[in-house]
Design a protein around this motif. Structure first.
Motif, short mmCIF file in Angstrom:
data_model
loop_
_atom_site.label_atom_id
_atom_site.label_comp_id
_atom_site.label_asym_id
_atom_site.label_seq_id
_atom_site.Cartn_x
_atom_site.Cartn_y
_atom_site.Cartn_z
N ALA A 43 0.83 -1.20 0.00
CA ALA A 43 0.00 0.00 0.00
C ALA A 43 0.86 1.26 0.00
O ALA A 43 0.60 2.21 -0.73
N ALA A 44 1.89 1.25 0.82
CA ALA A 44 2.74 2.43 0.92
C ALA A 44 3.52 2.67 -0.36
O ALA A 44 3.69 3.81 -0.79
N SER A 45 3.99 1.60 -0.99
CA SER A 45 4.84 1.80 -2.16
C SER A 45 4.03 2.14 -3.40
O SER A 45 4.46 2.96 -4.21
N LYS A 46 2.89 1.53 -3.59
CA LYS A 46 2.12 1.78 -4.81
C LYS A 46 1.30 3.07 -4.71
O LYS A 46 1.50 4.01 -5.46
N ALA A 47 0.36 3.10 -3.78
CA ALA A 47 -0.51 4.26 -3.67
C ALA A 47 0.25 5.49 -3.19
O ALA A 47 -0.01 6.61 -3.63
N GLY A 48 1.22 5.29 -2.30
CA GLY A 48 2.02 6.42 -1.82
C GLY A 48 2.87 7.03 -2.92
O GLY A 48 3.04 8.25 -2.99
N THR A 49 3.40 6.20 -3.80
CA THR A 49 4.20 6.70 -4.91
C THR A 49 3.35 7.51 -5.87
O THR A 49 3.75 8.61 -6.29
N VAL A 50 2.20 6.99 -6.22
CA VAL A 50 1.32 7.72 -7.14
C VAL A 50 0.84 9.02 -6.51
O VAL A 50 0.84 10.08 -7.14
N GLY A 51 0.44 8.96 -5.24
CA GLY A 51 -0.06 10.16 -4.57
C GLY A 51 0.99 11.24 -4.44
O GLY A 51 0.74 12.40 -4.77
N SER A 52 2.18 10.89 -3.98
CA SER A 52 3.22 11.91 -3.83
C SER A 52 3.70 12.41 -5.19
O SER A 52 4.03 13.60 -5.33
N GLY A 53 3.71 11.54 -6.18
CA GLY A 53 4.10 11.99 -7.52
C GLY A 53 3.11 12.98 -8.11
O GLY A 53 3.50 13.99 -8.71
N LEU A 54 1.83 12.72 -7.93
CA LEU A 54 0.82 13.65 -8.44
C LEU A 54 0.86 14.98 -7.69
O LEU A 54 0.68 16.05 -8.29
N LEU A 55 1.10 14.93 -6.39
CA LEU A 55 1.22 16.18 -5.64
C LEU A 55 2.44 16.98 -6.08
O LEU A 55 2.40 18.21 -6.16
N VAL A 80 8.78 6.98 -9.13
CA VAL A 80 8.25 5.80 -9.81
C VAL A 80 9.31 4.71 -9.95
O VAL A 80 9.01 3.52 -9.85
N LEU A 81 10.56 5.11 -10.16
CA LEU A 81 11.61 4.12 -10.36
C LEU A 81 12.16 3.54 -9.05
O LEU A 81 12.59 2.39 -9.02
#
Length: 120
Positions: A43-55, A80-81
């Protein structure tokens, strides 16, 4: 009917902020609700990555400067990488250290892969 470019940027930034915040909230809820270390890391790696990247993209777009936007895009690519790869390596290390999956997990495929390759 002409649209103001500043209004389009404001709408894009608003959408990115809301969607990024939702993904970050879902990552936080996943950390609280999931039963074991591995699902929490997922959860932290997938959704957290997308959320922080979009912010980060929203902040770069809001600056209205190409140099800042390019830095935000580079930061997003870095997120993402690196985040999913590091979470995978941490989960593999935790598995080797003896952290077991919860009883809700269906199968543990890491020992199966070791037996098939003959490395046991």
């Amino acid at each position: 009917m002409s649209t103001d470019p500043d209004m389009l940027v404001a709408i894009a930034v608003s959408v990115l902020l809301v969607v990024g915040s939702i993904f970050s909230l879902l990552a936080a809820l996943g950390l609280l609700r999931f039963p074991d270390l591995y699902t929490r890391m997922h959860a932290a790696s997938k959704a957290g990555t997308v959320g922080s990247g979009l912010l980060l993209l929203a902040a770069g777009l809001h600056a209205l400067d190409v140099a800042i936007l390019l830095r935000a895009l580079a930061g997003f690519a870095f997120f993402v990488l690196t985040a999913p790869v590091s979470a995978h390596l941490l989960a593999k290390a935790a598995h080797q250290a003896g952290y077991r999956l919860t009883n809700l997990s269906v199968t543990d495929q890491l020992p199966l892969a070791k037996r098939k390759s003959g490395s046991l």
